[in-house]
Design an enzyme around this catalytic site. Structure first.
Site, PDB file in Angstrom:
ATOM      1  N   HIS A 117       1.366 -13.596  -5.783  1.00  0.00           N
ATOM      2  CA  HIS A 117       2.694 -13.269  -5.266  1.00  0.00           C
ATOM      3  C   HIS A 117       3.171 -14.451  -4.432  1.00  0.00           C
ATOM      4  O   HIS A 117       2.369 -15.163  -3.824  1.00  0.00           O
ATOM      5  CB  HIS A 117       2.584 -12.013  -4.393  1.00  0.00           C
ATOM      6  CG  HIS A 117       3.884 -11.420  -3.970  1.00  0.00           C
ATOM      7  ND1 HIS A 117       4.655 -11.963  -2.963  1.00  0.00           N
ATOM      8  CD2 HIS A 117       4.560 -10.316  -4.395  1.00  0.00           C
ATOM      9  CE1 HIS A 117       5.734 -11.224  -2.783  1.00  0.00           C
ATOM     10  NE2 HIS A 117       5.709 -10.217  -3.637  1.00  0.00           N
ATOM     11  N   ASP A 193      -5.387 -11.244  -0.292  1.00  0.00           N
ATOM     12  CA  ASP A 193      -4.123 -10.516  -0.221  1.00  0.00           C
ATOM     13  C   ASP A 193      -4.374  -9.150  -0.861  1.00  0.00           C
ATOM     14  O   ASP A 193      -4.427  -9.026  -2.082  1.00  0.00           O
ATOM     15  CB  ASP A 193      -3.049 -11.299  -0.979  1.00  0.00           C
ATOM     16  CG  ASP A 193      -1.733 -10.524  -1.103  1.00  0.00           C
ATOM     17  OD1 ASP A 193      -1.669  -9.371  -0.662  1.00  0.00           O
ATOM     18  OD2 ASP A 193      -0.769 -11.097  -1.674  1.00  0.00           O
ATOM     19  N   GLN A 196      -1.648  -5.161  -2.880  1.00  0.00           N
ATOM     20  CA  GLN A 196      -1.632  -4.358  -4.087  1.00  0.00           C
ATOM     21  C   GLN A 196      -2.959  -3.645  -4.327  1.00  0.00           C
ATOM     22  O   GLN A 196      -3.028  -2.745  -5.149  1.00  0.00           O
ATOM     23  CB  GLN A 196      -1.304  -5.251  -5.288  1.00  0.00           C
ATOM     24  CG  GLN A 196      -0.618  -4.539  -6.427  1.00  0.00           C
ATOM     25  CD  GLN A 196       0.732  -3.983  -6.025  1.00  0.00           C
ATOM     26  OE1 GLN A 196       1.607  -4.690  -5.558  1.00  0.00           O
ATOM     27  NE2 GLN A 196       0.918  -2.692  -6.187  1.00  0.00           N
ATOM     28  N   LYS A 219       3.224  -0.104   1.030  1.00  0.00           N
ATOM     29  CA  LYS A 219       2.681   0.104  -0.318  1.00  0.00           C
ATOM     30  C   LYS A 219       1.612   1.198  -0.340  1.00  0.00           C
ATOM     31  O   LYS A 219       1.128   1.567  -1.408  1.00  0.00           O
ATOM     32  CB  LYS A 219       2.115  -1.206  -0.869  1.00  0.00           C
ATOM     33  CG  LYS A 219       3.168  -2.288  -1.099  1.00  0.00           C
ATOM     34  CD  LYS A 219       2.551  -3.529  -1.707  1.00  0.00           C
ATOM     35  CE  LYS A 219       3.552  -4.671  -1.771  1.00  0.00           C
ATOM     36  NZ  LYS A 219       4.611  -4.443  -2.768  1.00  0.00           N
ATOM     37  N   CYS A 359       8.439 -11.687  -7.887  1.00  0.00           N
ATOM     38  CA  CYS A 359       7.967 -12.647  -6.883  1.00  0.00           C
ATOM     39  C   CYS A 359       6.684 -13.341  -7.344  1.00  0.00           C
ATOM     40  O   CYS A 359       5.762 -13.562  -6.561  1.00  0.00           O
ATOM     41  CB  CYS A 359       7.741 -11.975  -5.527  1.00  0.00           C
ATOM     42  SG  CYS A 359       9.247 -11.387  -4.755  1.00  0.00           S
TER      43      CYS A 359
END
Length: 404
Positions: A117, A193, A196, A219, A359
């Site tokens: 991302h 990261d 997600q 999220k 993105c």
């Protein structure tokens, strides 16, 4: 899992005509989270950390209790290793400015994947530009998998590996354990990261030996504007503050200042205490549902989409061929139909999907496409919704004028 009962917990899902398949962008919020935020503002609305009166003390207890909850959720050794941020983007920027600019230089390498991302790419482009470090890209195969030859790009020159736990486009889970082992063997640190990944998979930062881990609340059922960054304490202690101002100081003179203890020296200004309380409530809800149940429901729904879409002509699916490995993300294109048109047609049927570059433009370039459409599922979605999605998607080309 009693989906009917669970859906009753989500006020926005009470309209049966709407299908929300854009969960990779943001999740919906259960009533328990909304109530936790409202109760904070109704009963404990005061600045945490400084006031000596009852409301402020209550706000401080709620805020620090939320930190403890996040620490436990991520498996951190100590709550002081958790910094509240607005989102994953801010968390990664904090690491880039506070650690990256201080520790990287000419000849050093930052390893990333082409799937990242923009939030886990642009900060490292900035660091490379300012320090002379170089970006090195690991590239996936046609199903989004990083092979051993790609991990070989982590070398003695690598100082940091920045990698997404789950691709927000392909849905594939990266081999975080192998990446961390390889990076540490070469003397590099690893930033994960997990924006997600955290909504779908159990995370244990100690067990995985992560150095940095960033998550976004929105999220994973929490409010907008709240996220968290985990940093190993021995690393965090060496990092200067990212933002300067109120709350993050101990003592200030005209010429200098001393900073507050961890983690507060990284949380300048009035904090989002209500958001933190909402994030704690979201974690409680997720743990009550259970990650095993969440994953099973996502797998069931994803299989319906995969099985239905594979029977259609003119559709290209991106990512793993096994739906069980997609983390509820199904990314596709329909021949002759721009993804924006596909999303607009589906919207006319009250089905919410995402279209664009998500993105992740370097990945789009790598896939040789300008954009894709994406349906992303979560545990509160139903089999009926998945079947209706497949039915309506099969008609898109004819609705757009194609005779097939």
């Amino acid at each position: 899992m009693d989906i009917k009962r669970i859906r009753e917990d989500f006020p926005i899902l009470k309209d049966p005509d709407y299908i929300y398949f854009d969960n990779a962008a943001t999740s919906q919020r259960p009533a328990a989270v909304l109530k936790a935020v409202e109760d904070f503002y109704r009963t404990t609305n005061a600045n945490p950390l400084r006031g000596l009166y009852e409301w402020s003390i209550g706000a401080t207890e709620a805020y620090e209790g939320a930190r403890e909850k996040v620490a436990s959720f991520l498996g951190a050794a100590d709550a002081s290793e958790i910094i509240f941020t607005r989102n994953t983007t801010e968390a990664i920027n904090l690491v880039a400015y506070s650690w990256g600019l201080q520790n990287l230089g000419s000849g050093d390498e930052i390893a990333v994947t082409v799937m990242e991302h923009h939030s886990n790419l642009l900060p490292w482009q900035m660091v490379a530009d300012k320090t002379g470090a170089q970006l090195v890209f690991m590239e996936p195969d046609e199903e989004g998998r990083l092979g051993d030859e790609q991990l070989d790009r982590i070398t003695e020159k690598t100082r940091l590996v920045a990698v997404g736990m789950v691709s927000n486009v392909l849905g594939v889970s990266n081999p975080i354990g192998q990446i961390i082992a390889r990076a540490h063997e070469k003397g590099a640190l690893v930033l994960v990261d997990a924006a997600q990944g955290a909504p779908h998979h159990r995370i244990d930062v100690q067990k995985a030996d992560m150095d940095f881990c960033a998550v976004s609340g929105h999220k994973m059922l929490a409010p907008f504007g709240i996220g968290a960054l985990y940093v190993k304490k021995k690393i965090l202690e060496q990092m200067p503050p990212f933002l300067l101002g109120g709350e993050m100081i101990e003592y200030v003179t005209r010429e200098s200042a001393t900073y507050a203890q961890l983690p507060h020296k990284f949380e300048a200004g009035t904090v989002n205490a209500a958001g933190a309380v909402g994030m704690a409530a979201a974690i409680d809800y997720l743990e009550e549902v259970g990650f095993d149940a969440i994953r099973e429901q996502e797998k069931k729904l994803t299989r319906i989409l995969y099985d239905g879409m594979k029977t259609m002509k003119h559709i290209t699916l991106y990512g793993p061929s096994d739906p069980d490995k997609s983390s509820g993300i199904v990314t596709f294109n329909i021949e002759g139909c721009h993804p924006h048109d596909v999303a607009s047609v589906m919207d006319s049927e009250k089905i919410c999907i995402r279209a664009g570059h998500h993105c992740a433009q370097p990945l789009m370039q790598y896939l040789n496409v300008n954009a894709t459409a994406r349906a992303s599922l979560y545990f509160y979605n139903t089999e009926e919704e998945a079947e209706r999605f497949v039915e309506k998607l099969s008609l898109v080309r004819s609705w757009l004028g194609y005779q097939d």
